[in-house]
Design an enzyme around this catalytic site. Sequence first.
Site, PDB file in Angstrom:
ATOM      1  N   HIS A 136      30.351  63.499  34.565  1.00  0.00           N
ATOM      2  CA  HIS A 136      29.610  64.731  34.866  1.00  0.00           C
ATOM      3  C   HIS A 136      30.618  65.777  35.341  1.00  0.00           C
ATOM      4  O   HIS A 136      31.554  65.458  36.074  1.00  0.00           O
ATOM      5  CB  HIS A 136      28.517  64.535  35.909  1.00  0.00           C
ATOM      6  CG  HIS A 136      27.465  65.585  35.764  1.00  0.00           C
ATOM      7  ND1 HIS A 136      27.662  66.890  36.134  1.00  0.00           N
ATOM      8  CD2 HIS A 136      26.234  65.540  35.207  1.00  0.00           C
ATOM      9  CE1 HIS A 136      26.586  67.592  35.835  1.00  0.00           C
ATOM     10  NE2 HIS A 136      25.708  66.813  35.274  1.00  0.00           N
TER      11      HIS A 136
ATOM     12  N   ASP B 229      25.478  63.542  27.765  1.00  0.00           N
ATOM     13  CA  ASP B 229      24.121  64.095  27.690  1.00  0.00           C
ATOM     14  C   ASP B 229      24.172  65.454  26.995  1.00  0.00           C
ATOM     15  O   ASP B 229      25.157  66.182  27.078  1.00  0.00           O
ATOM     16  CB  ASP B 229      23.492  64.177  29.076  1.00  0.00           C
ATOM     17  CG  ASP B 229      24.429  64.715  30.151  1.00  0.00           C
ATOM     18  OD1 ASP B 229      24.078  64.643  31.332  1.00  0.00           O
ATOM     19  OD2 ASP B 229      25.528  65.210  29.790  1.00  0.00           O
TER      20      ASP B 229
ATOM     21  N   GLU C 139      18.135  65.852  32.060  1.00  0.00           N
ATOM     22  CA  GLU C 139      17.597  66.650  33.178  1.00  0.00           C
ATOM     23  C   GLU C 139      16.140  66.296  33.486  1.00  0.00           C
ATOM     24  O   GLU C 139      15.705  66.409  34.632  1.00  0.00           O
ATOM     25  CB  GLU C 139      17.685  68.152  32.862  1.00  0.00           C
ATOM     26  CG  GLU C 139      19.113  68.666  32.710  1.00  0.00           C
ATOM     27  CD  GLU C 139      19.868  68.707  34.034  1.00  0.00           C
ATOM     28  OE1 GLU C 139      19.250  68.482  35.097  1.00  0.00           O
ATOM     29  OE2 GLU C 139      21.091  68.951  34.009  1.00  0.00           O
TER      30      GLU C 139
ATOM     31  N   CYS D  47      24.231  73.091  33.533  1.00  0.00           N
ATOM     32  CA  CYS D  47      24.732  71.879  34.184  1.00  0.00           C
ATOM     33  C   CYS D  47      25.997  71.376  33.489  1.00  0.00           C
ATOM     34  O   CYS D  47      26.490  70.289  33.735  1.00  0.00           O
ATOM     35  CB  CYS D  47      23.662  70.792  34.163  1.00  0.00           C
ATOM     36  SG  CYS D  47      23.871  69.570  35.482  1.00  0.00           S
TER      37      CYS D  47
ATOM     38  N   HIS E 133      23.626  74.110  38.073  1.00  0.00           N
ATOM     39  CA  HIS E 133      22.282  74.674  37.954  1.00  0.00           C
ATOM     40  C   HIS E 133      22.221  76.150  38.314  1.00  0.00           C
ATOM     41  O   HIS E 133      21.143  76.747  38.275  1.00  0.00           O
ATOM     42  CB  HIS E 133      21.251  73.877  38.779  1.00  0.00           C
ATOM     43  CG  HIS E 133      21.011  72.508  38.213  1.00  0.00           C
ATOM     44  ND1 HIS E 133      19.939  71.717  38.568  1.00  0.00           N
ATOM     45  CD2 HIS E 133      21.706  71.783  37.310  1.00  0.00           C
ATOM     46  CE1 HIS E 133      19.993  70.565  37.903  1.00  0.00           C
ATOM     47  NE2 HIS E 133      21.060  70.574  37.139  1.00  0.00           N
TER      48      HIS E 133
ATOM     49  N   HIS F 135      26.524  70.484  30.306  1.00  0.00           N
ATOM     50  CA  HIS F 135      26.459  69.439  29.273  1.00  0.00           C
ATOM     51  C   HIS F 135      27.167  69.868  27.988  1.00  0.00           C
ATOM     52  O   HIS F 135      27.578  69.009  27.193  1.00  0.00           O
ATOM     53  CB  HIS F 135      25.006  69.079  28.971  1.00  0.00           C
ATOM     54  CG  HIS F 135      24.278  68.473  30.138  1.00  0.00           C
ATOM     55  ND1 HIS F 135      22.998  67.971  30.049  1.00  0.00           N
ATOM     56  CD2 HIS F 135      24.655  68.301  31.433  1.00  0.00           C
ATOM     57  CE1 HIS F 135      22.624  67.501  31.243  1.00  0.00           C
ATOM     58  NE2 HIS F 135      23.608  67.700  32.098  1.00  0.00           N
TER      59      HIS F 135
HETATM   60  C1  LIG Z   1      23.495  66.058  37.387  1.00  0.00           C
HETATM   61  C2  LIG Z   1      22.126  66.650  37.587  1.00  0.00           C
HETATM   62  O1  LIG Z   1      22.002  67.829  37.910  1.00  0.00           O
HETATM   63  N1  LIG Z   1      21.093  65.849  37.368  1.00  0.00           N
HETATM   64  C3  LIG Z   1      19.730  66.280  37.617  1.00  0.00           C
HETATM   65  C4  LIG Z   1      18.806  65.116  37.302  1.00  0.00           C
HETATM   66  C5  LIG Z   1      17.344  65.505  37.497  1.00  0.00           C
HETATM   67  C6  LIG Z   1      16.469  64.311  37.674  1.00  0.00           C
HETATM   68  C7  LIG Z   1      14.970  64.635  37.804  1.00  0.00           C
HETATM   69  N2  LIG Z   1      14.501  65.503  36.753  1.00  0.00           N
HETATM   70  C8  LIG Z   1      14.710  65.279  39.139  1.00  0.00           C
HETATM   71  O2  LIG Z   1      14.579  66.509  39.163  1.00  0.00           O
HETATM   72  O3  LIG Z   1      14.700  64.567  40.126  1.00  0.00           O
HETATM   73  C9  LIG Z   1      19.574  66.722  39.068  1.00  0.00           C
HETATM   74  O4  LIG Z   1      18.741  67.628  39.327  1.00  0.00           O
HETATM   75  O5  LIG Z   1      20.248  66.172  39.947  1.00  0.00           O
END
Ligand SMILES: CC(=O)N[C@@H](CCC[C@H](N)C(=O)O)C(=O)O
Length: 385
Positions: A161, A75, A134, A100, A355, A102
């Site tokens: 990841h 990603d 994301e 994150c 994050h 990426h």
């Molecule tokens: C690995 C990661 O951090 N993925 C994100 C995916 C977000 C999905 C969607 N936008 C949401 O906020 O539910 C994560 O926040 O886990």
Amino acid sequence: MSMLTKEDLIQIRRDLHQIPELALEEFQTHDYLLKEIAQFNQEFLTVRELPKLPTAILVRVEGSNPIKTIGYRADIDALPVTEETGLPFSSNHEGVMHACGHDMHMTVALAVLNYFSEHQPKDNMLFFFQPAEEEKCGGLLAYEMGVFEGEWRPDEFYGLHDSPDLPAGTIGCRMGTLFAGSTEVDVDFIGTSGHAAFPHNANDMVVAASAFIGQIQTIVSRSIDPVRSGVITFGKFEAGTIRNVITGKAHLEGTIRGLEQSMIEELVARIKDVAEGIARSFNCEVVPTFEQGGYLPVENNPELTKNFIDYMEANHGDQFKLTEPAMTGEDFGYLLSKIPGTMFWLGVDDSHPLHSSELSPSEDALEPGVKAIVDFLEYRMQEEA
Ligand SMILES: CC(=O)N[C@@H](CCC[C@H](N)C(=O)O)C(=O)O
């Protein structure tokens, strides 16, 4: 091993780290990736761009004696986070950061692709540099526009990841569910605006939305069996414009997580209950909207994942760890619901979590990560289908 040196990998990662872009806006990233790929041996490569998903890149590697196609996905998007790492190669894009990791994902994928551009694989390969993980579900967008058809459809799909919780270079994986499913939730509050000095002539949505948040956080803690797992997080709270005006509107954005779809459905129902209750007690409108999109639980294919784990334990045992499921979402879960495969972790050894505005993955993860993935993919192609 990859023809890219450790120094090359670090430089690529740092270049990408400085140009983070949000979902579907990854134009500089796209151009950077294309420039790097153009420097690889092109003999076996076919590079494909998608007019309807203009920041995506697919690269097909022609196999020497193919019986299948192996896919690898990275990603490419970033987050609306203001970087606070203090790194000399911090983001050049105000308010946007690869928080994150990426940039690490892309660097590893480029190195793996570079290796196979120099060492023709037996089977075909497909590299997918995917926008919008994301949010906005880039994997689902690509699949639904028919990208993965014909010779562009992998028979099996892999992706990683980064994990700050694992030592640098460690591969983590598990059978079954690796990541949670997630559903996005927006909530709009409609009351009455007014003067700060006359609250009785207004209906204050800062207070209603705050009460909502307080009640919402009793759902998991007080109405869900503690041995099951669920998460409700509201990361965005917008209300008001100035200290002396009572706002008649508030807007919240959140996310719901569960390892089973039934948990997510239970949490959605309870959020709706709380919304109705707040509407009544504050005599206002409270409008929740829910969107799952492609954020299905990441379900690792049993046969392929056992094969992956067995290989890693036998050949990279000191670098492999069985992991627990995580409440992170990933739209790779959607692609794995269509094409069998395995998602796994790559340890990047950082004290800051994903994050975080201070996330700083260890670049020591890059070389061992690339080697473990190249070794596994070559092994995968030695086996008959
Ligand atoms: C690995 C990661 O951090 N993925 C994100 C995916 C977000 C999905 C969607 N936008 C949401 O906020 O539910 C994560 O926040 O886990």
